[in-house]
Design a protein around this motif. Structure first.
Motif, PDB file in Angstrom:
ATOM      1  N   ARG A 168       0.835  -1.194   0.000  1.00 18.11           N
ATOM      2  CA  ARG A 168       0.000   0.000   0.000  1.00 18.11           C
ATOM      3  C   ARG A 168       0.875   1.251   0.000  1.00 18.11           C
ATOM      4  O   ARG A 168       2.024   1.230   0.462  1.00 18.11           O
ATOM      5  CB  ARG A 168      -0.900   0.020   1.244  1.00 18.11           C
ATOM      6  CG  ARG A 168      -1.798  -1.180   1.388  1.00 18.11           C
ATOM      7  CD  ARG A 168      -2.920  -1.172   0.387  1.00 18.11           C
ATOM      8  NE  ARG A 168      -3.812  -0.034   0.605  1.00 18.11           N
ATOM      9  CZ  ARG A 168      -4.845   0.255  -0.175  1.00 18.11           C
ATOM     10  NH1 ARG A 168      -5.094  -0.479  -1.240  1.00 18.11           N
ATOM     11  NH2 ARG A 168      -5.621   1.279   0.084  1.00 18.11           N
ATOM     12  N   ILE A 217      -6.892   3.296   3.792  1.00 17.92           N
ATOM     13  CA  ILE A 217      -7.334   4.109   2.654  1.00 17.92           C
ATOM     14  C   ILE A 217      -6.983   5.570   2.862  1.00 17.92           C
ATOM     15  O   ILE A 217      -6.571   6.269   1.926  1.00 17.92           O
ATOM     16  CB  ILE A 217      -8.850   3.928   2.443  1.00 17.92           C
ATOM     17  CG1 ILE A 217      -9.158   2.466   2.089  1.00 17.92           C
ATOM     18  CG2 ILE A 217      -9.362   4.861   1.354  1.00 17.92           C
ATOM     19  CD1 ILE A 217     -10.629   2.146   2.034  1.00 17.92           C
ATOM     20  N   GLU A 264      -4.298  -8.239  -3.958  1.00 16.26           N
ATOM     21  CA  GLU A 264      -3.626  -7.231  -3.135  1.00 16.26           C
ATOM     22  C   GLU A 264      -4.571  -6.684  -2.075  1.00 16.26           C
ATOM     23  O   GLU A 264      -4.198  -6.552  -0.900  1.00 16.26           O
ATOM     24  CB  GLU A 264      -3.113  -6.099  -4.024  1.00 16.26           C
ATOM     25  CG  GLU A 264      -2.465  -4.959  -3.250  1.00 16.26           C
ATOM     26  CD  GLU A 264      -2.005  -3.827  -4.149  1.00 16.26           C
ATOM     27  OE1 GLU A 264      -2.265  -2.658  -3.809  1.00 16.26           O
ATOM     28  OE2 GLU A 264      -1.388  -4.117  -5.196  1.00 16.26           O
ATOM     29  N   TYR A 265      -5.798  -6.375  -2.466  1.00 13.93           N
ATOM     30  CA  TYR A 265      -6.760  -5.840  -1.493  1.00 13.93           C
ATOM     31  C   TYR A 265      -7.192  -6.913  -0.498  1.00 13.93           C
ATOM     32  O   TYR A 265      -7.424  -6.630   0.679  1.00 13.93           O
ATOM     33  CB  TYR A 265      -7.973  -5.252  -2.215  1.00 13.93           C
ATOM     34  CG  TYR A 265      -7.778  -3.823  -2.618  1.00 13.93           C
ATOM     35  CD1 TYR A 265      -8.175  -2.783  -1.776  1.00 13.93           C
ATOM     36  CD2 TYR A 265      -7.174  -3.492  -3.831  1.00 13.93           C
ATOM     37  CE1 TYR A 265      -7.979  -1.458  -2.131  1.00 13.93           C
ATOM     38  CE2 TYR A 265      -6.972  -2.168  -4.201  1.00 13.93           C
ATOM     39  CZ  TYR A 265      -7.383  -1.159  -3.341  1.00 13.93           C
ATOM     40  OH  TYR A 265      -7.181   0.150  -3.692  1.00 13.93           O
TER      41      TYR A 265
END
Length: 221
Positions: free
Chosen positions: A100, A180, A132-133
């Motif tokens: 990230r 995020i 990835e998420y």
């Protein structure tokens, strides 16, 4: 059934996701993808070490490698309060581990290409970034279980019964929101800065936290 070393098993399995990115880049016919693959290995070596030391610190304080016993050890105080330095080291190392921002140099967006995914499109590209998420979500669960008390609720709710699954999901959502937020707030580091942070900053801090956890763990017993 429960495993006596379940936290190490979770860490080992989650670490395997990094090899997928490396193989995707190495198997491409693009020099950008190969560079991203080597960046991935360099970052993996530098950040898996403090990540593992942080997990060992938690195990030392909880006197167990069983994730259930680690959560139960946080019934009185969460480990984010007992070892805040370990939480910070684990969180930063996890950000790098899952790729990230500001540690997503394997995508190499500053070079106007997609890094390891340069040669991929369509469903292959979509599945790679879905993985990835998904890896990030698994990391949020690990943070929740080993630092945020897992299914243990907040003491301020008193005798009000709230299912443990609610606490786990709520904490995971909050941690994911922080992931995020960081992606939107921080710039991307250079690869040399990423390596320096891992070896020169996080590993010494992780070792310092291990000493602290050992001292508190002896008293905690």
């Amino acid at each position: 059934s429960r495993m006596d070393i379940s936290i190490l098993y979770m860490e080992a399995v989650s670490g395997l996701a990094i090899f997928g990115t490396f193989m995707a880049g190495w198997g491409s016919s693009s020099k950008y993808a190969v560079l991203a693959a080597f960046r991935n290995i360099a970052k993996m070596i530098g950040y898996e070490v403090p990540l593992g030391i942080s997990i060992i610190s938690v195990a030392v304080m909880a006197h167990s490698l069983d994730i259930v016993e680690i959560v139960e050890a946080q019934s009185s105080i969460w480990f984010i309060i007992a070892q805040p330095l370990g939480f910070v080291v684990f969180f930063i190392a996890l950000l790098a581990d899952v790729g990230r921002i500001p540690f997503d140099q394997t995508e190499a967006e500053e070079e106007l290409v997609a890094g390891w995914a340069t040669e991929y499109s369509g469903m292959r590209w979509g599945l790679a970034f879905f993985a990835e998420y998904f890896h990030a979500v698994v990391g949020c669960f690990m943070i929740t279980l080993i630092f945020l008390g897992g299914w243990n609720g907040l003491p301020i709710v008193g005798n009000l019964y709230i299912p443990g699954i609610f606490w786990v999901i709520a904490k995971v959502i909050i941690v994911m929101m922080v992931f995020i937020w960081i992606r939107a707030a921080l710039p991307r580091y250079r690869i040399d800065q990423v390596i320096d942070i891992g070896w020169k900053v996080l590993i010494p801090l992780a070792l310092l936290n291990l000493v602290w956890s050992t001292i508190i763990g002896l008293w905690w017993a």
